[in-house]
Design a protein around this motif. Structure first.
Motif, PDB file in Angstrom:
ATOM      1  N   SER A  16       0.760  -1.144  -0.035  1.00 16.42           N
ATOM      2  CA  SER A  16      -0.036   0.108  -0.020  1.00 16.42           C
ATOM      3  C   SER A  16       0.750   1.305  -0.115  1.00 16.42           C
ATOM      4  N   GLU A  17       2.046   1.228   0.747  1.00 13.65           N
ATOM      5  CA  GLU A  17       2.981   2.424   0.800  1.00 13.65           C
ATOM      6  C   GLU A  17       3.749   2.748  -0.791  1.00 13.65           C
ATOM      7  N   ARG A  18       3.402   1.603  -1.757  1.00 10.88           N
ATOM      8  CA  ARG A  18       3.961   1.926  -3.175  1.00 10.88           C
ATOM      9  C   ARG A  18       3.032   2.594  -4.138  1.00 10.88           C
ATOM     10  N   ILE A  19       2.120   3.116  -3.633  1.00  4.99           N
ATOM     11  CA  ILE A  19       1.065   4.013  -4.414  1.00  4.99           C
ATOM     12  C   ILE A  19       1.811   5.366  -4.774  1.00  4.99           C
ATOM     13  N   LEU A  20       1.979   5.865  -5.857  1.00  3.62           N
ATOM     14  CA  LEU A  20       2.287   6.980  -6.267  1.00  3.62           C
ATOM     15  C   LEU A  20       1.144   8.280  -6.450  1.00  3.62           C
ATOM     16  N   GLU A  21       1.125   9.117  -5.652  1.00  6.72           N
ATOM     17  CA  GLU A  21       0.249  10.366  -5.970  1.00  6.72           C
ATOM     18  C   GLU A  21       1.105  11.499  -6.403  1.00  6.72           C
ATOM     19  N   PHE A  22       0.282  12.442  -7.075  1.00  7.82           N
ATOM     20  CA  PHE A  22       0.925  13.487  -7.792  1.00  7.82           C
ATOM     21  C   PHE A  22       0.312  14.601  -7.544  1.00  7.82           C
ATOM     22  N   SER A  23       1.102  15.735  -7.730  1.00  5.36           N
ATOM     23  CA  SER A  23       0.337  17.091  -7.459  1.00  5.36           C
ATOM     24  C   SER A  23      -0.120  17.531  -8.686  1.00  5.36           C
ATOM     25  N   VAL A  24       0.137  16.655  -9.961  1.00  6.39           N
ATOM     26  CA  VAL A  24      -0.520  16.970 -11.141  1.00  6.39           C
ATOM     27  C   VAL A  24      -1.430  15.861 -11.530  1.00  6.39           C
ATOM     28  N   SER A  25      -2.428  16.061 -12.601  1.00 10.78           N
ATOM     29  CA  SER A  25      -2.996  15.066 -13.010  1.00 10.78           C
ATOM     30  C   SER A  25      -2.381  14.093 -13.584  1.00 10.78           C
ATOM     31  N   SER A  26      -2.798  12.312 -13.460  1.00 14.47           N
ATOM     32  CA  SER A  26      -2.336  11.526 -14.143  1.00 14.47           C
ATOM     33  C   SER A  26      -3.400  10.680 -14.634  1.00 14.47           C
ATOM     34  N   ALA A  27      -4.289  11.207 -14.877  1.00 16.03           N
ATOM     35  CA  ALA A  27      -5.768  10.365 -15.210  1.00 16.03           C
ATOM     36  C   ALA A  27      -5.631  10.113 -16.788  1.00 16.03           C
ATOM     37  N   THR A  28      -4.499  10.395 -17.473  1.00 14.27           N
ATOM     38  CA  THR A  28      -4.560   9.717 -18.802  1.00 14.27           C
ATOM     39  C   THR A  28      -3.110   9.139 -18.971  1.00 14.27           C
ATOM     40  N   VAL A  29      -2.859   8.260 -19.995  1.00 12.50           N
ATOM     41  CA  VAL A  29      -1.518   7.816 -20.223  1.00 12.50           C
ATOM     42  C   VAL A  29      -0.654   9.056 -20.404  1.00 12.50           C
ATOM     43  N   ASP A  30      -0.840   9.856 -21.237  1.00 13.51           N
ATOM     44  CA  ASP A  30       0.252  11.087 -21.408  1.00 13.51           C
ATOM     45  C   ASP A  30       0.305  11.837 -20.507  1.00 13.51           C
ATOM     46  N   LEU A  31      -0.620  12.063 -19.534  1.00 16.20           N
ATOM     47  CA  LEU A  31      -0.333  13.085 -18.282  1.00 16.20           C
ATOM     48  C   LEU A  31       0.488  12.052 -17.151  1.00 16.20           C
ATOM     49  N   ALA A  32       0.119  10.776 -17.099  1.00 21.12           N
ATOM     50  CA  ALA A  32       0.651   9.790 -16.166  1.00 21.12           C
ATOM     51  C   ALA A  32       2.245   9.865 -16.707  1.00 21.12           C
ATOM     52  N   ALA A  33       2.468   9.735 -17.844  1.00 21.76           N
ATOM     53  CA  ALA A  33       3.897   9.547 -18.453  1.00 21.76           C
ATOM     54  C   ALA A  33       4.643  10.876 -18.227  1.00 21.76           C
ATOM     55  N   GLN A  34       4.114  12.116 -18.106  1.00 14.29           N
ATOM     56  CA  GLN A  34       4.790  13.354 -17.976  1.00 14.29           C
ATOM     57  C   GLN A  34       4.878  13.459 -16.607  1.00 14.29           C
ATOM     58  N   ALA A  35       4.129  12.996 -15.581  1.00 24.23           N
ATOM     59  CA  ALA A  35       4.311  13.012 -14.211  1.00 24.23           C
ATOM     60  C   ALA A  35       5.343  12.210 -13.838  1.00 24.23           C
TER      61      ALA A  35
END
Length: 114
Positions: A16-35
């Motif tokens: 459960s501690e391996r979850i990554l949360e970002f201050s920017v959106s990661s809702a799409t593949v491109d956004l997740a790749a950028q994050a």
């Protein structure tokens, strides 16, 4: 909330501690790749589909790949039909942009694209 259900699900695997949360959106593949400062092909995306019997399936695949409709039809014996926007949360337990193969209802079958 979806993130809490996933966190609780992953606790059983001490992950459960391996979850990554970002201050920017990661809702799409491109956004997740950028994050993550990586390429879209290194992102796993989860697509949700409705079968003829009304059940939901999830297919996890590389973020830079597209569904092969002919292979889908040959395997599932129906045309690929993604869940409608208003069905996603109800059938998967996760909102659009946050669907993952963890902490989903037991009736949801999960497939991994090779």
């Amino acid at each position: 909330m979806s993130i809490e259900s996933v966190r609780n699900y992953l606790k059983q695997y001490d992950a459960s501690e391996r979850i990554l949360e970002f201050s920017v959106s990661s809702a799409t593949v491109d956004l997740a790749a950028q994050a993550l400062h990586t390429q879209p092909g290194r992102i796993a995306k989860t697509l949700s589909f409705l079968l003829k019997d009304g059940s939901c399936i999830l297919i996890v695949m590389a973020g830079d790949k597209r569904l092969d409709n002919s292979k889908y039809k040959a395997y599932f014996h129906t045309k690929a039909k993604m869940l409608a926007a208003d069905e996603v949360l109800e059938k998967t337990g996760h909102p659009i942009g946050g669907v993952c193969p963890f902490a989903v209802p037991e009736t949801v079958k999960i497939f991994l694209d090779r």
